[in-house]
Write a protein that holds these residues in place. Sequence first.
Motif, PDB file in Angstrom:
ATOM      1  N   ILE A 172       6.662  14.702  24.877  1.00 46.19           N
ATOM      2  CA  ILE A 172       7.531  13.833  25.489  1.00 46.19           C
ATOM      3  C   ILE A 172       8.478  14.052  24.152  1.00 46.19           C
ATOM      4  N   LEU A 173       8.035  14.201  22.918  1.00 40.35           N
ATOM      5  CA  LEU A 173       8.962  13.941  21.726  1.00 40.35           C
ATOM      6  C   LEU A 173       9.610  15.520  21.374  1.00 40.35           C
ATOM      7  N   ILE A 174       9.259  16.859  21.388  1.00 43.14           N
ATOM      8  CA  ILE A 174       9.320  18.428  21.391  1.00 43.14           C
ATOM      9  C   ILE A 174      10.029  18.215  22.816  1.00 43.14           C
ATOM     10  N   SER A 175      10.699  17.595  23.733  1.00 43.56           N
ATOM     11  CA  SER A 175      11.808  17.998  24.686  1.00 43.56           C
ATOM     12  C   SER A 175      12.897  16.836  24.094  1.00 43.56           C
ATOM     13  N   ALA A 176      12.617  15.898  23.627  1.00 41.96           N
ATOM     14  CA  ALA A 176      13.535  14.979  23.046  1.00 41.96           C
ATOM     15  C   ALA A 176      14.693  15.293  21.455  1.00 41.96           C
ATOM     16  N   ALA A 177      13.574  16.110  21.597  1.00 38.04           N
ATOM     17  CA  ALA A 177      14.043  16.762  19.454  1.00 38.04           C
ATOM     18  C   ALA A 177      14.712  17.549  19.855  1.00 38.04           C
ATOM     19  N   ILE A 178      14.256  18.461  21.200  1.00 39.26           N
ATOM     20  CA  ILE A 178      14.952  20.213  20.646  1.00 39.26           C
ATOM     21  C   ILE A 178      16.497  19.780  22.030  1.00 39.26           C
ATOM     22  N   PHE A 179      15.520  18.998  23.230  1.00 41.21           N
ATOM     23  CA  PHE A 179      16.816  19.177  24.320  1.00 41.21           C
ATOM     24  C   PHE A 179      18.423  18.648  23.828  1.00 41.21           C
ATOM     25  N   ARG A 220      -9.911  20.712  23.130  1.00 42.24           N
ATOM     26  CA  ARG A 220     -10.249  20.085  24.514  1.00 42.24           C
ATOM     27  C   ARG A 220      -9.480  20.446  25.577  1.00 42.24           C
ATOM     28  N   TRP A 221      -9.527  20.829  27.028  1.00 40.28           N
ATOM     29  CA  TRP A 221      -8.391  21.050  27.822  1.00 40.28           C
ATOM     30  C   TRP A 221      -7.056  20.604  28.234  1.00 40.28           C
ATOM     31  N   LEU A 222      -7.647  18.765  27.927  1.00 38.70           N
ATOM     32  CA  LEU A 222      -7.363  17.685  28.681  1.00 38.70           C
ATOM     33  C   LEU A 222      -6.413  17.393  27.838  1.00 38.70           C
ATOM     34  N   PRO A 223      -6.069  16.804  26.558  1.00 39.68           N
ATOM     35  CA  PRO A 223      -5.067  17.162  25.754  1.00 39.68           C
ATOM     36  C   PRO A 223      -3.893  18.034  25.394  1.00 39.68           C
ATOM     37  N   THR A 224      -4.541  19.499  26.168  1.00 41.34           N
ATOM     38  CA  THR A 224      -3.181  20.158  25.758  1.00 41.34           C
ATOM     39  C   THR A 224      -2.509  19.736  27.473  1.00 41.34           C
ATOM     40  N   PHE A 225      -3.146  19.396  28.474  1.00 44.24           N
ATOM     41  CA  PHE A 225      -2.284  19.250  29.090  1.00 44.24           C
ATOM     42  C   PHE A 225      -1.770  17.969  29.222  1.00 44.24           C
ATOM     43  N   GLY A 226      -2.132  16.945  28.523  1.00 45.56           N
ATOM     44  CA  GLY A 226      -0.816  15.866  28.128  1.00 45.56           C
ATOM     45  C   GLY A 226      -0.223  17.140  27.979  1.00 45.56           C
ATOM     46  N   ALA A 227       0.235  17.129  26.490  1.00 47.90           N
ATOM     47  CA  ALA A 227       1.490  17.691  26.110  1.00 47.90           C
ATOM     48  C   ALA A 227       1.888  18.332  27.187  1.00 47.90           C
ATOM     49  N   VAL A 228       2.017  19.958  28.065  1.00 46.26           N
ATOM     50  CA  VAL A 228       1.980  20.449  29.106  1.00 46.26           C
ATOM     51  C   VAL A 228       2.846  19.032  29.664  1.00 46.26           C
ATOM     52  N   LEU A 229       2.309  18.376  30.438  1.00 48.95           N
ATOM     53  CA  LEU A 229       2.742  17.733  31.314  1.00 48.95           C
ATOM     54  C   LEU A 229       3.440  16.345  30.217  1.00 48.95           C
ATOM     55  N   GLY A 230       3.645  16.408  29.427  1.00 46.12           N
ATOM     56  CA  GLY A 230       4.887  15.328  28.247  1.00 46.12           C
ATOM     57  C   GLY A 230       6.425  16.153  28.434  1.00 46.12           C
ATOM     58  N   PHE A 231       6.111  17.272  28.020  1.00 46.56           N
ATOM     59  CA  PHE A 231       7.172  18.774  28.036  1.00 46.56           C
ATOM     60  C   PHE A 231       7.938  18.329  29.593  1.00 46.56           C
ATOM     61  N   ILE A 232       7.112  18.508  30.211  1.00 44.84           N
ATOM     62  CA  ILE A 232       7.728  18.981  31.285  1.00 44.84           C
ATOM     63  C   ILE A 232       8.638  17.707  32.122  1.00 44.84           C
ATOM     64  N   ILE A 233       8.058  16.730  31.992  1.00 41.81           N
ATOM     65  CA  ILE A 233       8.327  15.056  32.571  1.00 41.81           C
ATOM     66  C   ILE A 233      10.253  15.125  30.758  1.00 41.81           C
ATOM     67  N   GLY A 234       9.672  14.850  29.869  1.00 44.92           N
ATOM     68  CA  GLY A 234      11.010  14.912  29.262  1.00 44.92           C
ATOM     69  C   GLY A 234      11.866  16.059  29.609  1.00 44.92           C
ATOM     70  N   PHE A 235      11.970  17.367  29.886  1.00 46.33           N
ATOM     71  CA  PHE A 235      12.890  18.242  29.982  1.00 46.33           C
ATOM     72  C   PHE A 235      13.950  17.920  31.438  1.00 46.33           C
ATOM     73  N   ALA A 236      12.738  17.443  31.795  1.00 48.21           N
ATOM     74  CA  ALA A 236      13.370  17.117  33.170  1.00 48.21           C
ATOM     75  C   ALA A 236      14.382  16.340  33.320  1.00 48.21           C
ATOM     76  N   ILE A 237      13.900  15.355  32.538  1.00 47.96           N
ATOM     77  CA  ILE A 237      14.369  13.787  32.481  1.00 47.96           C
ATOM     78  C   ILE A 237      16.207  13.942  31.517  1.00 47.96           C
ATOM     79  N   THR A 238      16.065  15.346  30.629  1.00 46.71           N
ATOM     80  CA  THR A 238      17.037  15.511  30.041  1.00 46.71           C
ATOM     81  C   THR A 238      17.931  15.959  30.477  1.00 46.71           C
ATOM     82  N   ARG A 239      17.271  16.550  31.893  1.00 47.06           N
ATOM     83  CA  ARG A 239      18.650  17.630  32.290  1.00 47.06           C
ATOM     84  C   ARG A 239      19.079  16.897  33.739  1.00 47.06           C
ATOM     85  N   LEU A 240      18.332  15.342  33.869  1.00 49.41           N
ATOM     86  CA  LEU A 240      18.676  14.701  35.326  1.00 49.41           C
ATOM     87  C   LEU A 240      19.347  13.108  34.830  1.00 49.41           C
ATOM     88  N   THR A 241      19.704  13.709  33.704  1.00 50.26           N
ATOM     89  CA  THR A 241      20.053  12.064  32.982  1.00 50.26           C
ATOM     90  C   THR A 241      21.519  12.830  32.688  1.00 50.26           C
TER      91      THR A 241
END
Length: 235
Positions: free
Chosen positions: A49-56, A214-235
């Motif tokens: 989430i924070l990566i999306s916020a910081a970049i976009f 572990r693979w689970l935290p990695t996909f947690g980061a992917v999910l967070g980034f995707i959600i963050g990116f979507a929010i930046t484009r929809l708001t």
Amino acid sequence: MSLEVLDILRVIALLSFAGGTSFLGALISKYKKFGDQQILFLTAFGAGILISAAIFEMVVEAEKIIGITLTLLSFIGGSIIFTIADVMAERRGGGAGILLGIGLDSIPESLAIGASIAAGPGLAVAILIGIQNVPEGIASYREMRSGKTAFSNSKKALIAIGIVSIIPIILGLVGLFYLQGMTYVIGLTLALSAGGIFYMLHYDMIPRAHKERRWLPTFGAVLGFIIGFAITRLT
């Protein structure tokens, strides 16, 4: 109702969400016991989430306002400031150090949100920070309770996190009243915030989330980034 009053109410509402979710996370953590893998997943999700916020919503917007050179210099400056703040927090140690870390993290973001609330990235940044603060509150409450600190008591830990959660509202109002319309200052603040966030991500959150391969935290980061990116484009 005047526009000024509407702006004040908007800042209070958004910063109450952005800061109050830390307390919400702590409250959730009190009544639900999270396993280590769940905490790692949530930490990685918050990092995404924070990566999306910081970049976009910070670096890109800052570059539009102050140009690439000042954006890069401010980004570096933000990482240096957060390094110093992190050293201070670690020296304090225990619950006080955790609270200091939470409070320092919220300063530049809250100022930027308040200053750019009428136009700019304020809405998206507030939403993203608010979402990220839920897992941060969960992890912080657990960490405060786990050691022998002044906040190892459940009630004291909740009260302390609740008080710190009010800081963003105050800083957001400062940004609204004193930085409104100061576009260069807003741009600098956004770039400083982004630099601080990247320092925090790579010093603390990402290593903690991936301390076990572990693979689970990695996909947690992917999910967070995707959600963050979507929010930046929809708001």
